[in-house]
Design an enzyme around this catalytic site. Sequence first.
Site, PDB file in Angstrom:
ATOM      1  N   GLU A   7       0.806  -1.220   0.000  1.00  0.00           N
ATOM      2  CA  GLU A   7       0.000   0.000   0.000  1.00  0.00           C
ATOM      3  C   GLU A   7       0.836   1.266   0.000  1.00  0.00           C
ATOM      4  O   GLU A   7       0.528   2.232  -0.704  1.00  0.00           O
ATOM      5  CB  GLU A   7      -0.941   0.025   1.208  1.00  0.00           C
ATOM      6  CG  GLU A   7      -2.046  -1.012   1.167  1.00  0.00           C
ATOM      7  CD  GLU A   7      -1.610  -2.398   1.616  1.00  0.00           C
ATOM      8  OE1 GLU A   7      -0.439  -2.573   2.019  1.00  0.00           O
ATOM      9  OE2 GLU A   7      -2.452  -3.324   1.556  1.00  0.00           O
TER      10      GLU A   7
ATOM     11  N   HIS B 172     -10.623  -4.689  10.352  1.00  0.00           N
ATOM     12  CA  HIS B 172     -11.349  -4.822   9.087  1.00  0.00           C
ATOM     13  C   HIS B 172     -12.714  -4.145   9.175  1.00  0.00           C
ATOM     14  O   HIS B 172     -13.682  -4.637   8.605  1.00  0.00           O
ATOM     15  CB  HIS B 172     -11.546  -6.297   8.736  1.00  0.00           C
ATOM     16  CG  HIS B 172     -10.340  -6.947   8.106  1.00  0.00           C
ATOM     17  ND1 HIS B 172      -9.132  -7.028   8.725  1.00  0.00           N
ATOM     18  CD2 HIS B 172     -10.172  -7.550   6.901  1.00  0.00           C
ATOM     19  CE1 HIS B 172      -8.279  -7.667   7.934  1.00  0.00           C
ATOM     20  NE2 HIS B 172      -8.881  -7.987   6.825  1.00  0.00           N
TER      21      HIS B 172
HETATM   22  C1  LIG Z   1      -2.263  -4.263   4.767  1.00  0.00           C
HETATM   23  C2  LIG Z   1      -3.178  -5.254   4.166  1.00  0.00           C
HETATM   24  N1  LIG Z   1      -3.396  -5.215   2.847  1.00  0.00           N
HETATM   25  C3  LIG Z   1      -4.228  -6.107   2.287  1.00  0.00           C
HETATM   26  C4  LIG Z   1      -4.853  -7.043   3.032  1.00  0.00           C
HETATM   27  C5  LIG Z   1      -5.803  -8.047   2.406  1.00  0.00           C
HETATM   28  N2  LIG Z   1      -5.205  -9.366   2.481  1.00  0.00           N
HETATM   29  C6  LIG Z   1      -5.554 -10.246   3.432  1.00  0.00           C
HETATM   30  S1  LIG Z   1      -4.666 -11.668   3.324  1.00  0.00           S
HETATM   31  C7  LIG Z   1      -3.861 -11.106   1.967  1.00  0.00           C
HETATM   32  C8  LIG Z   1      -2.888 -11.947   1.235  1.00  0.00           C
HETATM   33  C9  LIG Z   1      -1.821 -12.405   2.052  1.00  0.00           C
HETATM   34  O1  LIG Z   1      -1.096 -13.326   1.313  1.00  0.00           O
HETATM   35  P1  LIG Z   1       0.040 -14.075   2.042  1.00  0.00           P
HETATM   36  O2  LIG Z   1       0.804 -13.119   2.873  1.00  0.00           O
HETATM   37  O3  LIG Z   1       0.790 -14.844   1.033  1.00  0.00           O
HETATM   38  O4  LIG Z   1      -0.719 -15.051   3.055  1.00  0.00           O
HETATM   39  P2  LIG Z   1      -1.687 -16.278   2.707  1.00  0.00           P
HETATM   40  O5  LIG Z   1      -3.057 -15.728   2.657  1.00  0.00           O
HETATM   41  O6  LIG Z   1      -1.254 -16.862   1.442  1.00  0.00           O
HETATM   42  O7  LIG Z   1      -1.538 -17.189   3.867  1.00  0.00           O
HETATM   43  C10 LIG Z   1      -4.257  -9.833   1.640  1.00  0.00           C
HETATM   44  C11 LIG Z   1      -3.733  -9.072   0.508  1.00  0.00           C
HETATM   45  C12 LIG Z   1      -4.617  -7.035   4.405  1.00  0.00           C
HETATM   46  N3  LIG Z   1      -5.228  -7.900   5.216  1.00  0.00           N
HETATM   47  N4  LIG Z   1      -3.759  -6.150   4.951  1.00  0.00           N
END
Ligand SMILES: Cc1ncc(C[n+]2csc(CCOP(=O)(O)OP(=O)(O)O)c2C)c(N)n1
Lengths: 325, 329
Positions: free
Chosen positions: B64, B133
């Site tokens: 972000e 959230h």
């Molecule tokens: C700062 C922020 N940006 C976006 C999100 C939305 N979001 C939730 S989980 C996620 C993906 C995370 O991917 P990863 O770190 O690979 O974890 P995984 O879900 O694969 O376990 C995102 C973008 C968030 N929770 N926090």
Amino acid sequence: MHSKDFLLTLYRTMFLIRTCEESFVPGIHSGEIRCPVHLSSGQEAIAAGVCAALEKNDMIFGTHRSHGHYLAKGGDLNALVAEIYGKEKGCSRGRGGSMHVLITDKGYLASVPIVAGTISLAVGAALAAKIRKDKTIAVSFFGDGAAGEGVLYEAMNFASLKKLPILFVCENNYYSTHMPIRECRPDDTVHTISTPFGIPSFSIDGNDVVGVYETAKNLSETIRNGGCPAFLECRTYRFRGHVGPDDNIQGSHQDIRPQEEIDEWKTRDPIPRLAEYLKETFSINEGEFAQIHSAIENQVTQAHQFAKASPYPDPLELTRYVFRK
Amino acid sequence: MSLENRPLTYSLAINEALKQMMEKDPSVILIGQGVKSPWYVGNTCKDLIETFGQDRVIDTPVSENGITGVAVGAAVVGMKTIVVHPRVDFMMYAMDPIINEAANWHYMFGGKSSVPVVFWGIINRHGEQAAQHSQALQALFAHIPGLKVVMPATPYDAKGLMIAAIEDPNPVVFIDDRDLYGMEDHVPQEYYSIPIGKGEIRKQGIDITVVAISAMGPLALEAGQTLEKEGISCEVIDPRTLKPLDEDLIFSSVKKTGRLAVIESAWKTGGVAGEIVARVAEECFSFLKAPIQRITLPDTPAPMSRTLEDAYYLKLKDIIEKIRSLTKG
Ligand SMILES: Cc1ncc(C[n+]2csc(CCOP(=O)(O)OP(=O)(O)O)c2C)c(N)n1
Ligand SMILES: [Mg+2]
């Protein structure tokens, strides 16, 4: 060579995580469970292997997908399930839900869903450990997606600069929500990001619990004995959707990932893999496994009964806990 | 079907604004998390990649802070950039490019450089999503000189204000609430924009002025209709833009009614509701017949559990009661 008992402990931990994760599926479908639930089915070997390599007071920090870390660090099953139902007896008293679990007396400091939100906090815990000279180490669990956030790089630099006792554990499951890793990064590995900071980096098969344990054990001992931080990438895959049982796109219950890819990864399920090894090496028979399974399944069933029977938080206590009294 | 009478949902009204602006002006680009995702941004970004290509509609890694800076930089060199944050909570990583850079930019360079960027943040809450959230953080942005802040409450305004935000040569924070996405209303198909800084009277009345921000608009109207049957006549105002605020509209209404309630589904302390109340107290003091009331969320993080969530968010019943109590005597 590890003892049969030790390997069975790893097996039980993984089976507990899987059983617990899968047990939420009906409740999510029926709407009884409402909070966003990110299941870690398929990724159990990382939580189980890393946490088995830690001491009770070592401090771990997690993410939105952290039920496994909680259970592997010895968290109370009833309190986890109750939290997900939003009950007062939940580990965060029903204020946090699935994405905010902790174990106050066993070194599970926090999990939060802000991506990369706890990485620098884990470095802070490592700083405290160094100042206190208490021989504990910190572990920061995060996903491949978190490698997009700048704070990870700031945190690694500072940890290396100050030689802080921290293990960065990246669970690379090749997806960040709907985005395959190759749409987020120039290549599909993550571990190389730590080398410019002088942090030794390792990339291992995250579905091999014994390998995860052995690597984490070596690294944690080096870190504990005053070495610098380390970075461990564990390659893995989630069997379920990003959030909830499946990706449920416009109600279609499809996954956005290719079915062949999912099927291929399911052949590398960490749980049957350890079971095979145990059968071959210690000639454990099906009966013994069946006993282990049913004991854990009972525990999980009871945890749901406990959670369902527990009271919801009292709405009159809405503003309680904003500040510590 | 006549164009005038075409119903469109709030989220598709945003989609239409984006489409029309991208068609109209090749310097318009959209960047942010989830523009190609089926979940993140509802259907606000439907067909955009297919129509305008991946160079102008860019889904991003989870970055972000960096991506928002990229949007600001592209705007500095003349692109009209929209950067979307699927939740305002995630936007907190982006505060530096928004506040230190974009908001101050035109002033600190003596008017010689400007930033035509839209910071689009979506409020997404309920459903036991808990503290990180569920936040409604418009007050943080409204506090900052150099940022305009809009919060459309109807499909018509969503389209018109998105277009105005894109066309504005300054940074504009566009905040919408997922609670409104399914709302359907008549939206003209042709291009139009709504002036930033102009509010709207949603219902005429004489006993009390009710200013309702964003998703509180529909609730305020419902409350107004219920109270009408009891003989309490509410004038419901939708400010549409929080900054610059349409003070004249609010002041002249309060001078007529002598009473004011402001409804904002955000925290009480330091909120936009408080700002509106303060301005009315400064300008309309001698016209007031009753104490002014803010109807807001308690100063508490969003809880998870359903029992707490139910106590936390504003409900029609409470709004009606509060307005009624102000008009007694
Ligand atoms: C700062 C922020 N940006 C976006 C999100 C939305 N979001 C939730 S989980 C996620 C993906 C995370 O991917 P990863 O770190 O690979 O974890 P995984 O879900 O694969 O376990 C995102 C973008 C968030 N929770 N926090
Ligand atoms: Mg991932």
